[in-house]
Design a protein around this motif. Structure first.
Motif, PDB file in Angstrom:
ATOM      1  N   PRO A   7       0.863  -1.388   0.174  1.00 15.43           N
ATOM      2  CA  PRO A   7       0.087  -0.060  -0.110  1.00 15.43           C
ATOM      3  C   PRO A   7       0.728   1.069   0.052  1.00 15.43           C
ATOM      4  O   PRO A   7       0.320   2.247  -0.508  1.00 15.43           O
ATOM      5  CB  PRO A   7      -0.802  -0.065   1.182  1.00 15.43           C
ATOM      6  N   ILE A   8       2.037   1.129   0.418  1.00 14.86           N
ATOM      7  CA  ILE A   8       2.892   2.355   0.452  1.00 14.86           C
ATOM      8  C   ILE A   8       3.506   2.660  -0.860  1.00 14.86           C
ATOM      9  O   ILE A   8       3.450   3.893  -1.151  1.00 14.86           O
ATOM     10  CB  ILE A   8       3.869   2.028   1.477  1.00 14.86           C
ATOM     11  N   LEU A   9       4.017   1.531  -1.479  1.00  8.96           N
ATOM     12  CA  LEU A   9       4.215   1.759  -3.091  1.00  8.96           C
ATOM     13  C   LEU A   9       3.054   2.220  -3.830  1.00  8.96           C
ATOM     14  O   LEU A   9       3.101   3.212  -4.630  1.00  8.96           O
ATOM     15  CB  LEU A   9       4.544   0.501  -3.422  1.00  8.96           C
ATOM     16  N   PHE A  10       2.038   1.637  -3.640  1.00  7.10           N
ATOM     17  CA  PHE A  10       0.652   2.277  -4.263  1.00  7.10           C
ATOM     18  C   PHE A  10       0.543   3.878  -4.241  1.00  7.10           C
ATOM     19  O   PHE A  10       0.311   4.632  -4.876  1.00  7.10           O
ATOM     20  CB  PHE A  10      -0.687   1.386  -3.974  1.00  7.10           C
ATOM     21  N   VAL A  43     -14.196   0.062  -8.537  1.00  8.23           N
ATOM     22  CA  VAL A  43     -14.658  -0.944  -8.064  1.00  8.23           C
ATOM     23  C   VAL A  43     -14.276  -2.443  -8.028  1.00  8.23           C
ATOM     24  O   VAL A  43     -14.074  -3.048  -7.067  1.00  8.23           O
ATOM     25  CB  VAL A  43     -16.307  -1.030  -8.295  1.00  8.23           C
ATOM     26  N   LEU A  44     -13.996  -2.814  -9.321  1.00 13.88           N
ATOM     27  CA  LEU A  44     -13.495  -4.060  -9.429  1.00 13.88           C
ATOM     28  C   LEU A  44     -12.150  -4.343  -8.517  1.00 13.88           C
ATOM     29  O   LEU A  44     -12.308  -5.607  -7.971  1.00 13.88           O
ATOM     30  CB  LEU A  44     -13.177  -4.351 -10.870  1.00 13.88           C
ATOM     31  N   PRO A  45     -11.321  -3.653  -8.393  1.00  9.92           N
ATOM     32  CA  PRO A  45     -10.230  -4.063  -7.482  1.00  9.92           C
ATOM     33  C   PRO A  45     -10.420  -4.082  -6.101  1.00  9.92           C
ATOM     34  O   PRO A  45     -10.089  -4.717  -5.224  1.00  9.92           O
ATOM     35  CB  PRO A  45      -9.221  -2.959  -7.787  1.00  9.92           C
ATOM     36  N   LEU A  46     -11.377  -3.146  -5.488  1.00 10.85           N
ATOM     37  CA  LEU A  46     -11.932  -3.233  -4.196  1.00 10.85           C
ATOM     38  C   LEU A  46     -12.689  -4.756  -3.977  1.00 10.85           C
ATOM     39  O   LEU A  46     -12.346  -5.301  -2.845  1.00 10.85           O
ATOM     40  CB  LEU A  46     -12.796  -2.126  -4.103  1.00 10.85           C
ATOM     41  N   VAL A  47     -13.374  -5.236  -4.889  1.00  6.34           N
ATOM     42  CA  VAL A  47     -14.164  -6.366  -4.698  1.00  6.34           C
ATOM     43  C   VAL A  47     -13.052  -7.454  -4.621  1.00  6.34           C
ATOM     44  O   VAL A  47     -13.043  -8.369  -4.018  1.00  6.34           O
ATOM     45  CB  VAL A  47     -15.030  -6.604  -5.827  1.00  6.34           C
ATOM     46  N   LEU A  48     -12.244  -7.602  -5.638  1.00 10.69           N
ATOM     47  CA  LEU A  48     -11.053  -8.429  -5.895  1.00 10.69           C
ATOM     48  C   LEU A  48     -10.278  -8.727  -4.501  1.00 10.69           C
ATOM     49  O   LEU A  48     -10.120  -9.794  -4.153  1.00 10.69           O
ATOM     50  CB  LEU A  48     -10.075  -8.212  -6.955  1.00 10.69           C
ATOM     51  N   ALA A  49      -9.819  -7.695  -4.143  1.00 11.42           N
ATOM     52  CA  ALA A  49      -8.955  -7.419  -2.819  1.00 11.42           C
ATOM     53  C   ALA A  49      -9.811  -8.045  -1.524  1.00 11.42           C
ATOM     54  O   ALA A  49      -9.450  -8.695  -0.808  1.00 11.42           O
ATOM     55  CB  ALA A  49      -8.573  -6.044  -2.508  1.00 11.42           C
ATOM     56  N   ALA A  50     -11.257  -7.486  -1.519  1.00  8.37           N
ATOM     57  CA  ALA A  50     -11.971  -7.941  -0.490  1.00  8.37           C
ATOM     58  C   ALA A  50     -12.020  -9.690  -0.606  1.00  8.37           C
ATOM     59  O   ALA A  50     -12.151 -10.366   0.414  1.00  8.37           O
ATOM     60  CB  ALA A  50     -13.315  -7.361  -0.486  1.00  8.37           C
ATOM     61  N   SER A  88      -4.990  -6.266  -7.873  1.00 10.60           N
ATOM     62  CA  SER A  88      -6.033  -4.993  -7.382  1.00 10.60           C
ATOM     63  C   SER A  88      -5.372  -3.782  -7.280  1.00 10.60           C
ATOM     64  O   SER A  88      -6.010  -2.638  -7.625  1.00 10.60           O
ATOM     65  CB  SER A  88      -6.634  -5.484  -6.226  1.00 10.60           C
ATOM     66  N   LEU A  89      -4.503  -3.463  -6.606  1.00  2.00           N
ATOM     67  CA  LEU A  89      -3.655  -2.232  -6.678  1.00  2.00           C
ATOM     68  C   LEU A  89      -3.096  -1.938  -7.930  1.00  2.00           C
ATOM     69  O   LEU A  89      -3.334  -0.111  -8.048  1.00  2.00           O
ATOM     70  CB  LEU A  89      -2.280  -2.416  -5.626  1.00  2.00           C
ATOM     71  N   VAL A  90      -2.915  -2.501  -8.745  1.00  2.00           N
ATOM     72  CA  VAL A  90      -2.414  -2.074 -10.087  1.00  2.00           C
ATOM     73  C   VAL A  90      -3.853  -1.792 -10.842  1.00  2.00           C
ATOM     74  O   VAL A  90      -3.724  -0.528 -11.741  1.00  2.00           O
ATOM     75  CB  VAL A  90      -1.692  -2.953 -11.192  1.00  2.00           C
ATOM     76  N   ILE A  91      -4.926  -2.181 -10.802  1.00  2.00           N
ATOM     77  CA  ILE A  91      -6.023  -1.872 -11.477  1.00  2.00           C
ATOM     78  C   ILE A  91      -6.695  -0.558 -10.990  1.00  2.00           C
ATOM     79  O   ILE A  91      -7.048   0.249 -11.482  1.00  2.00           O
ATOM     80  CB  ILE A  91      -7.008  -3.107 -11.461  1.00  2.00           C
TER      81      ILE A  91
END
Length: 147
Positions: A7-10, A43-50, A88-91
């Protein structure tokens, strides 16, 4: 020395792109379906991460990149990619590039992917290999690192 948390890199890539755009704006410009694509990429990456986090929780193991896993996770989103949270971070960064209309942020998307691929993932893979041995090796043969 431990690598920075993902998350720091993101956050660093997002803030660097945003700051560069404040000093020298480079916009993406209009294109068809921009709004629905932006929403999808936020939205998609949040769903994927969850989904990935819930899968870890179900297996009672840690999602912490520097932690010690107690279970080999191969189901949920891990059937399709070995790194759904990093994907998900990249998306998500791509979605922010569209939201902010920033070519700077978009240029940093492959930078983020490269940092995750070179700084974070090799250490995790080595740890998983040490802990799970042939089970992990078989998993890496079946499931790609990214997509």
């Amino acid at each position: 020395m431990r690598p920075p948390l993902p998350p720091i890199l993101f956050s660093t890539c997002l803030l660097a792109g945003w700051a560069a755009g404040r000093f020298h704006p480079l916009n993406l410009g209009p294109f068809p379906f921009r709004t629905p694509l932006t929403i999808l990429l936020l939205v998609l990456p949040l769903v994927l991460a969850a989904w990935a986090l819930l899968t870890f929780r179900r297996h009672r193991t840690t999602p912490e990149p520097h932690g010690t896993p107690t279970a080999m996770v191969e189901d949920g989103p891990y059937r399709f990619t070995r790194n759904p949270m990093y994907l998900s971070l990249v998306i998500l960064l791509t979605g922010f590039a569209l939201l902010l209309d920033s070519l700077w942020v978009l240029v940093l998307v492959p930078v983020l992917a490269g940092l995750l691929d070179r700084l974070i993932i090799p250490g995790e893979e080595a740890r998983l290999q040490r802990i799970f041995g042939e089970v992990y090796t078989g998993y890496t043969r079946r499931v790609r690192r990214w997509i």
